[in-house]
Design a protein around this motif. Structure first.
Motif, PDB file in Angstrom:
ATOM      1  N   LEU A  75       0.815  -1.215   0.000  1.00 56.18           N
ATOM      2  CA  LEU A  75       0.000   0.000   0.000  1.00 56.18           C
ATOM      3  C   LEU A  75       0.845   1.260   0.000  1.00 56.18           C
ATOM      4  O   LEU A  75       0.601   2.190  -0.781  1.00 56.18           O
ATOM      5  CB  LEU A  75      -0.933   0.004   1.214  1.00 56.18           C
ATOM      6  N   VAL A  76       1.832   1.319   0.894  1.00 52.63           N
ATOM      7  CA  VAL A  76       2.696   2.492   0.974  1.00 52.63           C
ATOM      8  C   VAL A  76       3.926   2.299   0.105  1.00 52.63           C
ATOM      9  O   VAL A  76       4.345   3.214  -0.599  1.00 52.63           O
ATOM     10  CB  VAL A  76       3.100   2.767   2.438  1.00 52.63           C
ATOM     11  N   ASN A  77       4.494   1.083   0.157  1.00 56.48           N
ATOM     12  CA  ASN A  77       5.727   0.824  -0.588  1.00 56.48           C
ATOM     13  C   ASN A  77       5.542   1.041  -2.082  1.00 56.48           C
ATOM     14  O   ASN A  77       6.442   1.535  -2.766  1.00 56.48           O
ATOM     15  CB  ASN A  77       6.187  -0.605  -0.308  1.00 56.48           C
ATOM     16  N   LYS A  78       4.376   0.662  -2.588  1.00 65.24           N
ATOM     17  CA  LYS A  78       4.104   0.854  -4.021  1.00 65.24           C
ATOM     18  C   LYS A  78       4.126   2.328  -4.393  1.00 65.24           C
ATOM     19  O   LYS A  78       4.654   2.706  -5.450  1.00 65.24           O
ATOM     20  CB  LYS A  78       2.738   0.238  -4.351  1.00 65.24           C
ATOM     21  N   GLU A  79       3.558   3.159  -3.530  1.00 69.93           N
ATOM     22  CA  GLU A  79       3.553   4.603  -3.783  1.00 69.93           C
ATOM     23  C   GLU A  79       4.970   5.162  -3.761  1.00 69.93           C
ATOM     24  O   GLU A  79       5.313   6.060  -4.544  1.00 69.93           O
ATOM     25  CB  GLU A  79       2.704   5.312  -2.725  1.00 69.93           C
ATOM     26  N   ILE A  80       5.815   4.623  -2.869  1.00 73.99           N
ATOM     27  CA  ILE A  80       7.196   5.095  -2.768  1.00 73.99           C
ATOM     28  C   ILE A  80       8.000   4.678  -3.988  1.00 73.99           C
ATOM     29  O   ILE A  80       8.741   5.480  -4.576  1.00 73.99           O
ATOM     30  CB  ILE A  80       7.855   4.560  -1.475  1.00 73.99           C
ATOM     31  N   GLU A  81       7.862   3.390  -4.388  1.00 80.36           N
ATOM     32  CA  GLU A  81       8.640   2.889  -5.517  1.00 80.36           C
ATOM     33  C   GLU A  81       8.248   3.558  -6.830  1.00 80.36           C
ATOM     34  O   GLU A  81       9.102   3.798  -7.689  1.00 80.36           O
ATOM     35  CB  GLU A  81       8.467   1.369  -5.623  1.00 80.36           C
ATOM     36  N   LYS A  82       6.970   3.843  -7.004  1.00 78.11           N
ATOM     37  CA  LYS A  82       6.504   4.495  -8.233  1.00 78.11           C
ATOM     38  C   LYS A  82       6.634   6.017  -8.182  1.00 78.11           C
ATOM     39  O   LYS A  82       6.304   6.689  -9.171  1.00 78.11           O
ATOM     40  CB  LYS A  82       5.047   4.117  -8.507  1.00 78.11           C
ATOM     41  N   ARG A  83       7.056   6.521  -7.025  1.00 77.80           N
ATOM     42  CA  ARG A  83       7.238   7.966  -6.802  1.00 77.80           C
ATOM     43  C   ARG A  83       5.930   8.748  -6.828  1.00 77.80           C
ATOM     44  O   ARG A  83       5.937   9.973  -6.866  1.00 77.80           O
ATOM     45  CB  ARG A  83       8.218   8.570  -7.834  1.00 77.80           C
ATOM     46  N   THR A  84       4.808   8.050  -6.828  1.00 77.14           N
ATOM     47  CA  THR A  84       3.527   8.755  -6.788  1.00 77.14           C
ATOM     48  C   THR A  84       3.294   9.395  -5.427  1.00 77.14           C
ATOM     49  O   THR A  84       2.443  10.264  -5.280  1.00 77.14           O
ATOM     50  CB  THR A  84       2.365   7.790  -7.091  1.00 77.14           C
ATOM     51  N   VAL A  85       4.080   8.952  -4.425  1.00 72.74           N
ATOM     52  CA  VAL A  85       3.963   9.547  -3.101  1.00 72.74           C
ATOM     53  C   VAL A  85       4.323  11.021  -3.120  1.00 72.74           C
ATOM     54  O   VAL A  85       3.834  11.813  -2.311  1.00 72.74           O
ATOM     55  CB  VAL A  85       4.843   8.774  -2.093  1.00 72.74           C
ATOM     56  N   LEU A  86       5.184  11.418  -4.073  1.00 74.14           N
ATOM     57  CA  LEU A  86       5.571  12.826  -4.178  1.00 74.14           C
ATOM     58  C   LEU A  86       4.374  13.706  -4.501  1.00 74.14           C
ATOM     59  O   LEU A  86       4.249  14.819  -3.985  1.00 74.14           O
ATOM     60  CB  LEU A  86       6.655  12.995  -5.251  1.00 74.14           C
TER      61      LEU A  86
END
Length: 259
Positions: A75-86
């Motif tokens: 859930l969180v790791n995917k956002e971090i790896e894809k940089r969508t968390v930015l």
């Protein structure tokens, strides 16, 4: 924290997981029960009903665990790896709202999944006239939700600062060890080695005692075998408090990460 923003994040997680996976998972559970109800009488002459009771709730636990671990770690790791968390943290969303929303969305998925599987399980028991205690099964299902929600909190917490693969391995390790923490403590007390005693005591204090949330055996043996209401309430409170502590750790770690 803004609860409306948390609700939006939770709703997005819920819709994404439901749309992508939930129907397949329910279909798999249905097929597993259908196969078991046909095959068990062939291998168990007079105990097939008891075996189906065990098998059905065990299969439910495994499926819910798989969803909690594999979805939770990504859930969180995917956002971090894809940089969508930015893009997400650039919006007026705090990191605590982000983590809380992700967790609540996954918890809602687990609640719906367990509720549907419990309904299917009870229908099979009723149609095939297998003696059971519906109340005990429903209580066990509630505690299964608390247990898998706790594991989801572990998965999210580990996914914040490790890779998805490592988070999956560590979460499964926590689950396995969490179910035997009381046995580990007893083993340490039997040992004459102070190092082993300290290690088992540390593991008992750090790891969640998942056996307190495991009522599968009680569901099979009926309502009379269930713990006292005060014990049930205490165990439920333990699961909720432990999950909250894990989320607090995840929020703290995520808040200090630089992207």
């Amino acid at each position: 924290m803004n609860f409306s923003r948390i609700f939006v994040i939770a709703k997005n997680v819920f819709q994404e997981v439901i749309r992508d996976r939930i129907l397949y998972i329910i279909g798999v559970y249905l097929l597993i029960l259908a196969a078991a109800i046909r095959l068990l009488p062939e291998v168990a002459a007079n105990t097939d009903g008891k075996m189906f009771l065990d098998f059905g709730i065990a299969a439910m636990s495994i499926i819910a665990l798989i969803v909690a671990v594999f979805v939770g770690t990504g859930l969180v790791n995917k956002e971090i790896e894809k940089r969508t968390v930015l893009m997400l943290i650039a919006k007026p969303i705090s990191r605590s709202e982000f983590i809380t929303g992700k967790y609540l969305g996954l918890s809602a998925v687990l609640a719906l999944l367990i509720a549907i599987m419990t309904g299917i399980y009870l229908i099979f028991l009723q149609v095939w006239h297998i003696h059971h205690s519906a109340n005990s099964i429903l209580i066990a299902a509630v505690f299964l939700f608390l247990q898998t929600s706790l594991i989801a909190a572990v998965a999210i917490s580990l996914g914040v600062f490790t890779s998805s693969l490592l988070a999956i391995i560590l979460t499964l390790a926590v689950y396995l060890l969490g179910n035997i923490t009381q046995d580990l403590l007893k083993f340490g007390k039997l040992s004459n080695n102070p190092g082993i005693q300290q290690l088992t005591q540390a593991l008992y204090l750090i790891l969640p005692d998942l056996s307190r949330l495991d009522l599968k055996n009680y569901a099979v043996y009926g309502l009379q075998a269930l713990p006292e209401p005060t014990a049930l309430i205490g165990n439920a409170a333990y699961g909720l408090i432990y999950s909250s502590m894990l989320l607090a750790i995840a929020i703290l770690v995520f808040s200090r990460r630089e992207f």
